[in-house]
Write a protein that holds these residues in place. Structure first.
Motif, PDB file in Angstrom:
ATOM      1  N   TYR A 108      -8.010  10.448  -1.549  1.00 14.78           N
ATOM      2  CA  TYR A 108      -7.394  11.769  -1.529  1.00 14.78           C
ATOM      3  C   TYR A 108      -7.921  12.582  -0.352  1.00 14.78           C
ATOM      4  CZ  TYR A 108      -6.190  10.667  -6.356  1.00 14.78           C
ATOM      5  OH  TYR A 108      -5.703  10.060  -7.486  1.00 14.78           O
ATOM      6  N   SER A 109      -7.068  13.455   0.154  1.00 18.07           N
ATOM      7  CA  SER A 109      -7.548  14.421   1.124  1.00 18.07           C
ATOM      8  C   SER A 109      -8.455  15.413   0.415  1.00 18.07           C
ATOM      9  CB  SER A 109      -6.377  15.152   1.777  1.00 18.07           C
ATOM     10  OG  SER A 109      -5.713  15.979   0.827  1.00 18.07           O
ATOM     11  N   ASP A 110      -9.333  16.018   1.164  1.00 20.22           N
ATOM     12  CA  ASP A 110     -10.250  16.992   0.569  1.00 20.22           C
ATOM     13  C   ASP A 110      -9.497  18.172  -0.045  1.00 20.22           C
ATOM     14  OD1 ASP A 110     -12.883  16.623   3.086  1.00 20.22           O
ATOM     15  OD2 ASP A 110     -12.410  15.457   1.281  1.00 20.22           O
ATOM     16  N   ILE A 168       0.871  -1.162   0.000  1.00 20.27           N
ATOM     17  CA  ILE A 168       0.000   0.000   0.000  1.00 20.27           C
ATOM     18  C   ILE A 168       0.914   1.220   0.000  1.00 20.27           C
ATOM     19  CG2 ILE A 168      -1.650   1.339   1.368  1.00 20.27           C
ATOM     20  CD1 ILE A 168      -2.955  -1.065   0.183  1.00 20.27           C
ATOM     21  N   LEU A 169       0.593   2.204  -0.803  1.00 17.43           N
ATOM     22  CA  LEU A 169       1.453   3.373  -0.949  1.00 17.43           C
ATOM     23  C   LEU A 169       0.686   4.653  -0.667  1.00 17.43           C
ATOM     24  CD1 LEU A 169       3.109   2.228  -4.262  1.00 17.43           C
ATOM     25  CD2 LEU A 169       4.244   2.309  -2.045  1.00 17.43           C
ATOM     26  N   ASP A 170       1.340   5.556   0.013  1.00 24.80           N
ATOM     27  CA  ASP A 170       0.775   6.863   0.326  1.00 24.80           C
ATOM     28  C   ASP A 170       1.742   7.964  -0.092  1.00 24.80           C
ATOM     29  OD1 ASP A 170      -1.286   7.023   3.316  1.00 24.80           O
ATOM     30  OD2 ASP A 170      -1.347   5.601   1.646  1.00 24.80           O
ATOM     31  N   PHE A 192      -1.810  13.634   5.456  1.00 23.19           N
ATOM     32  CA  PHE A 192      -2.137  12.748   4.347  1.00 23.19           C
ATOM     33  C   PHE A 192      -2.476  13.537   3.100  1.00 23.19           C
ATOM     34  CE2 PHE A 192      -3.899   9.239   2.122  1.00 23.19           C
ATOM     35  CZ  PHE A 192      -5.094   9.658   1.560  1.00 23.19           C
ATOM     36  N   VAL A 193      -2.007  13.022   1.955  1.00 20.43           N
ATOM     37  CA  VAL A 193      -2.330  13.629   0.663  1.00 20.43           C
ATOM     38  C   VAL A 193      -3.124  12.656  -0.200  1.00 20.43           C
ATOM     39  CG1 VAL A 193      -1.387  14.586  -1.485  1.00 20.43           C
ATOM     40  CG2 VAL A 193      -0.302  15.123   0.714  1.00 20.43           C
TER      41      VAL A 193
END
Length: 126
Positions: A61-63, A34-36, A48-49
Motif C-alpha cells: 500500500y501507499s503510505d 499481479i494486480l494493482d 500507486f494505491v
C-alpha cells in the motif's frame, strides 16, 4: 490481453466507505496476474494505491492509504477489490485497476502495466 472493468465508485462523505471491484476477462488464468489499483486526480499524475500478489497472500500500500484501504482478490471470480474506509477529500480521483502476468513480483510503477480498466470515479465530499 486482459479486459478489466471497474465498478463501485461514487460520491461519499468524508469518513465514509466504498468498495471498488474490478472484473477481469482473459484467456490467461486470472491467478497469473499481479494486480494493482492506481488513481489519478485532476491535474495530477497517476499514482500507486495498492498491489496484490498472484495468490493474494501479499499486499502493498501507499503510505497515504495504508491502514484505511484493503486490496483483495477472488481468483475464482476473476475479480480484485479495493475496500476504502475512512475516506478523505484527498482520495477523490479516478481509480484504475491494472494487471500484468509477466512481472516477477508486485510493482508500484504504472509503466509496468499495459492492461488497464476504464476507471471509476470516486468523489469524497468534506
Amino acid at each position: 490481453q486482459v479486459q478489466l472493468v471497474e465498478s463501485g465508485g461514487g460520491l461519499v462523505q468524508a469518513g465514509g466507505s466504498l468498495r471498488l471491484s474490478c472484473a477481469a476477462s482473459s484467456e490467461r488464468t486470472f491467478s497469473s496476474y499481479i494486480l494493482d489499483w492506481l488513481r489519478q486526480a485532476p491535474g495530477k499524475e497517476r499514482e500507486f494505491v495498492a498491489a496484490i500478489s498472484r495468490s493474494g497472500d501479499t499486499t502493498d500500500y501507499s503510505d497515504s492509504v495504508k491502514g484505511r484501504f484493503t486490496i483483495s482478490r477472488d481468483n475464482s471470480k476473476n475479480t480484485v477489490y479495493l475496500q476504502m474506509n475512512s475516506l478523505k477529500p484527498e482520495d477523490t480521483a479516478v481509480y484504475y485497476c491494472a494487471a500484468n502476468p509477466y512481472i516477477a513480483t508486485m510493482s508500484r510503477r504504472a509503466s509496468h502495466f499495459a492492461s488497464w480498466g476504464q476507471g471509476t470515479q470516486v468523489t469524497v465530499s468534506s
